[in-house]
Design a protein around this motif. Structure first.
Motif, short mmCIF file in Angstrom:
data_model
loop_
_atom_site.label_atom_id
_atom_site.label_comp_id
_atom_site.label_asym_id
_atom_site.label_seq_id
_atom_site.Cartn_x
_atom_site.Cartn_y
_atom_site.Cartn_z
N TYR A 1 -7.13 -19.60 -49.31
CA TYR A 1 -7.88 -20.16 -50.43
C TYR A 1 -9.38 -19.85 -50.33
O TYR A 1 -10.19 -20.48 -50.99
CB TYR A 1 -7.63 -21.67 -50.52
N GLY A 2 -9.73 -18.91 -49.48
CA GLY A 2 -11.14 -18.55 -49.31
C GLY A 2 -11.79 -18.16 -50.62
O GLY A 2 -12.87 -18.62 -50.96
N GLU A 3 -11.09 -17.33 -51.38
CA GLU A 3 -11.61 -16.84 -52.66
C GLU A 3 -11.82 -18.03 -53.62
O GLU A 3 -12.87 -18.14 -54.26
CB GLU A 3 -10.60 -15.84 -53.23
N VAL A 4 -10.80 -18.91 -53.67
CA VAL A 4 -10.90 -20.09 -54.54
C VAL A 4 -12.11 -20.93 -54.16
O VAL A 4 -12.88 -21.36 -55.02
CB VAL A 4 -9.61 -20.94 -54.43
N ARG A 5 -12.24 -21.13 -52.84
CA ARG A 5 -13.34 -21.99 -52.39
C ARG A 5 -14.70 -21.40 -52.74
O ARG A 5 -15.58 -22.11 -53.21
CB ARG A 5 -13.24 -22.20 -50.87
N SER A 6 -14.85 -20.08 -52.54
CA SER A 6 -16.17 -19.51 -52.82
C SER A 6 -16.48 -19.57 -54.31
O SER A 6 -17.62 -19.81 -54.70
CB SER A 6 -16.28 -18.08 -52.27
N LEU A 7 -15.43 -19.40 -55.13
CA LEU A 7 -15.64 -19.52 -56.58
C LEU A 7 -16.07 -20.94 -56.94
O LEU A 7 -16.98 -21.16 -57.75
CB LEU A 7 -14.35 -19.19 -57.34
N LEU A 8 -15.41 -21.93 -56.31
CA LEU A 8 -15.71 -23.33 -56.60
C LEU A 8 -17.13 -23.70 -56.15
O LEU A 8 -17.84 -24.42 -56.84
CB LEU A 8 -14.71 -24.24 -55.88
N ILE A 9 -17.51 -23.18 -54.97
CA ILE A 9 -18.86 -23.48 -54.47
C ILE A 9 -19.90 -22.91 -55.43
O ILE A 9 -20.88 -23.57 -55.78
CB ILE A 9 -19.03 -22.90 -53.04
N GLU A 10 -19.64 -21.69 -55.91
CA GLU A 10 -20.55 -21.06 -56.87
C GLU A 10 -20.65 -21.91 -58.13
O GLU A 10 -21.74 -22.18 -58.63
CB GLU A 10 -20.00 -19.65 -57.19
N LEU A 11 -19.48 -22.37 -58.60
CA LEU A 11 -19.44 -23.19 -59.82
C LEU A 11 -20.23 -24.48 -59.61
O LEU A 11 -21.03 -24.88 -60.46
CB LEU A 11 -17.97 -23.50 -60.15
N SER A 12 -20.01 -25.14 -58.45
CA SER A 12 -20.71 -26.40 -58.19
C SER A 12 -22.21 -26.19 -58.11
O SER A 12 -22.99 -27.00 -58.61
CB SER A 12 -20.23 -27.01 -56.88
N ARG A 13 -22.62 -25.09 -57.50
CA ARG A 13 -24.05 -24.79 -57.39
C ARG A 13 -24.67 -24.68 -58.78
O ARG A 13 -25.71 -25.27 -59.05
CB ARG A 13 -24.26 -23.46 -56.66
N ASN A 14 -23.97 -23.92 -59.65
CA ASN A 14 -24.49 -23.76 -61.01
C ASN A 14 -24.59 -25.09 -61.72
O ASN A 14 -25.59 -25.39 -62.37
CB ASN A 14 -23.60 -22.80 -61.80
N ARG A 15 -23.51 -25.91 -61.57
CA ARG A 15 -23.52 -27.21 -62.24
C ARG A 15 -24.67 -28.08 -61.74
O ARG A 15 -25.34 -28.75 -62.51
CB ARG A 15 -22.20 -27.94 -62.00
N ALA A 16 -24.89 -28.07 -60.42
CA ALA A 16 -25.95 -28.90 -59.84
C ALA A 16 -27.30 -28.45 -60.37
O ALA A 16 -28.15 -29.27 -60.72
CB ALA A 16 -25.92 -28.81 -58.33
N ARG A 17 -27.49 -27.13 -60.48
CA ARG A 17 -28.77 -26.62 -60.95
C ARG A 17 -28.99 -26.94 -62.42
O ARG A 17 -30.10 -27.16 -62.86
CB ARG A 17 -28.84 -25.10 -60.76
N GLN A 18 -27.86 -26.95 -63.19
CA GLN A 18 -27.99 -27.19 -64.63
C GLN A 18 -28.08 -28.67 -64.94
O GLN A 18 -28.21 -29.05 -66.10
CB GLN A 18 -26.82 -26.55 -65.37
N GLY A 19 -27.98 -29.51 -63.94
CA GLY A 19 -28.18 -30.94 -64.14
C GLY A 19 -26.93 -31.71 -64.55
O GLY A 19 -27.04 -32.78 -65.13
N PHE A 20 -25.75 -31.17 -64.27
CA PHE A 20 -24.54 -31.95 -64.55
C PHE A 20 -24.34 -32.97 -63.44
O PHE A 20 -24.85 -32.81 -62.34
CB PHE A 20 -23.32 -31.02 -64.64
N THR A 21 -23.53 -34.02 -63.75
CA THR A 21 -23.30 -35.04 -62.72
C THR A 21 -22.20 -34.57 -61.78
O THR A 21 -21.42 -33.68 -62.12
CB THR A 21 -22.87 -36.37 -63.37
N PRO A 22 -22.10 -35.19 -60.59
CA PRO A 22 -21.03 -34.82 -59.65
C PRO A 22 -19.65 -35.07 -60.28
O PRO A 22 -18.72 -34.30 -60.04
CB PRO A 22 -21.25 -35.76 -58.47
#
Lengths: 122, 310
Positions: free
Chosen positions: B97-118
């Motif tokens: 699931y390495g690929e899945v995890r890196s995609l998710l981390i990227e997604l979370s980073r973008n969300r955090a930067r764009q000001g979405f909630t956890p």
């Protein structure tokens, strides 16, 4: 035998330029040499340049203060010049303030200060 | 005694170990069949699931993210999950699931930067459960597969939250650093006079930065007078006073004179009430006074120099 720090005479001023980190024996030798030279030459001012020193521990710090007191007893003003910012901060953290020691930013200002104090470094 | 104990316990252990292996084997088979089922379902109804997933999250985010962008992100994620399922295993922390995890981390980073909630970030993962629920929970085998998949998604959801928090922390610490840099300018006020207008509370970290900058500027600009203006410092307690004293002493050791200015009436009273001794450190009420004195001092020095030359 360890190296000695040279004590140079310019007019009525003695110049001590410390170019390497000091070991304890060198510090003690310097103190001896300096006081003897002050008496021999009748110097009225001493400039100690420590701009090359990156580390000053409490021992060297105390040597600087002691030297100032000794020289004053022998009739000469001591000025410590060129202390680096990092060294100053370390000394402050060590709780040393070099009270009673005159300081100047660099050698030029140190010599000017001596002149102002009435010790003409002609 | 010892021998006897050892003798009786060994067979028992063996039995237990044997049973464990058997159970594990059953589990493995179950996971394998669930994985196969999930992979088939996800492949067969890819378009339906994906569009439903995108729609669910799109409603949640209410147009703060473009549908095209969302579709691309989730599409990539969907493919990655499908691929991981295809190679077998439902262990979200495993290698597959390495690929899945890196995609998710990227997604979370973008969300955090764009000001979405956890919550909104984690929902990106959890929404897939809702999408799959109706089509899987029909029979027993499907329900089991659904539960195992839900466990995997829980793991991945937690991962997004973790990545989200980490990104936020990075942002906070980099901002704190910037603030530290911003808040401690050392300015040249006159020939041979530098000043530090301090704004905000002084702690050890800031004092260190101020001290470093001030002393370096003294050397670089060959200045003999420094003024620390504390008009912008809201309170002066023993700690702050201690830090100020250190700076002044350090400057003095380097051969410069350091004045503290901008002491407001209230602050002066506090200092006296706290019994803080400023000793022989020159202080002034206003920066103007301090500057006037410093300039006079510099002028006196240069006058002496001139006389020396003649």
């Amino acid at each position: 035998m360890s190296d000695r720090v040279p004590v140079l005479k310019i007019g009525r001023v003695l110049l001590v330029s410390i170019q390497q980190d000091l070991e304890d024996q060198m510090v003690m030798d310097l103190q001896d040499d300096l006081s003897r030279r002050i008496v021999d030459t009748g110097a009225k001012g001493v400039v100690i340049d420590i701009s090359a020193l990156e580390i000053v521990d409490s021992f060297v710090g105390r040597m600087l203060a002691d030297n100032a007191s000794v020289s004053r007893l022998l009739g000469a003003e001591t000025i410590v010049v060129g202390m680096r910012p990092a060294v100053a901060m370390t000394l402050v953290e060590l709780g040393l303030s070099l009270k009673g020691v005159r300081t100047a930013l660099n050698l030029e200002r140190g010599l000017k200060l001596l002149r102002r104090l009435g010790t003409d470094p002609a | 005694m010892k021998c006897g104990n050892g003798g009786t316990s060994t067979p028992a252990l063996k039995v237990r170990a044997g049973r464990q292996i058997e159970i594990l084997g059953e589990d493995d088979v179950a996971i394998e069949s669930s994985t196969r089922l999930l992979a088939e379902k996800l492949t067969a109804e890819r378009e339906t699931f994906l569009s439903q997933w995108v729609r669910t999250i799109g409603e949640d985010l209410q147009g703060r993210l473009s549908m095209a962008e969302l579709g691309r992100e989730l599409g990539e994620l969907y493919e990655a999950i499908l691929q991981a399922l295809g190679t077998g295993g439902l262990d979200g922390r495993g290698e597959r699931y390495g690929e899945v995890r890196s995609l998710l981390i990227e997604l979370s980073r973008n969300r955090a930067r764009q000001g979405f909630t956890p919550t909104e970030t984690a929902r990106s993962v959890f929404a897939l459960k809702e999408v799959l629920e109706p089509s899987l929970t029909g029979d027993q085998e499907g329900a089991r597969a659904y539960l195992q998949f839900a466990r995997l998604l829980d793991d991945l959801g937690l991962l997004t939250t973790e990545a989200y928090v980490r990104t936020r922390e990075e942002i906070i610490s980099s901002q704190a650093e910037q603030l530290l840099e911003l808040s401690t300018p050392v300015v040249k006020l006159w020939d041979g006079v530098v000043g530090v207008p301090l704004v905000g509370t002084l702690d050890s970290a800031r004092t260190q930065v101020v001290m470093e900058k001030l002393l370096q500027t003294l050397v670089d600009s060959d200045s003999t007078q420094a003024i620390i203006d504390i008009t912008g410092v809201p309170t002066v307690d023993t700690q702050v006073a201690q830090h100020l004293l250190k700076t002044v002493v350090a400057a003095r050791m380097m051969g410069a004179q350091c004045t503290i200015s901008g002491i407001r009436p209230q602050i002066a009273q506090t200092i006296v009430a706290l019994g803080i001794e400023f000793g022989d450190i020159p202080t002034n009420a206003s920066l103007a006074d301090a500057l006037r004195q410093a300039v006079a001092e510099v002028a006196k020095e240069s006058e002496n120099d001139a006389r020396g030359l003649l």
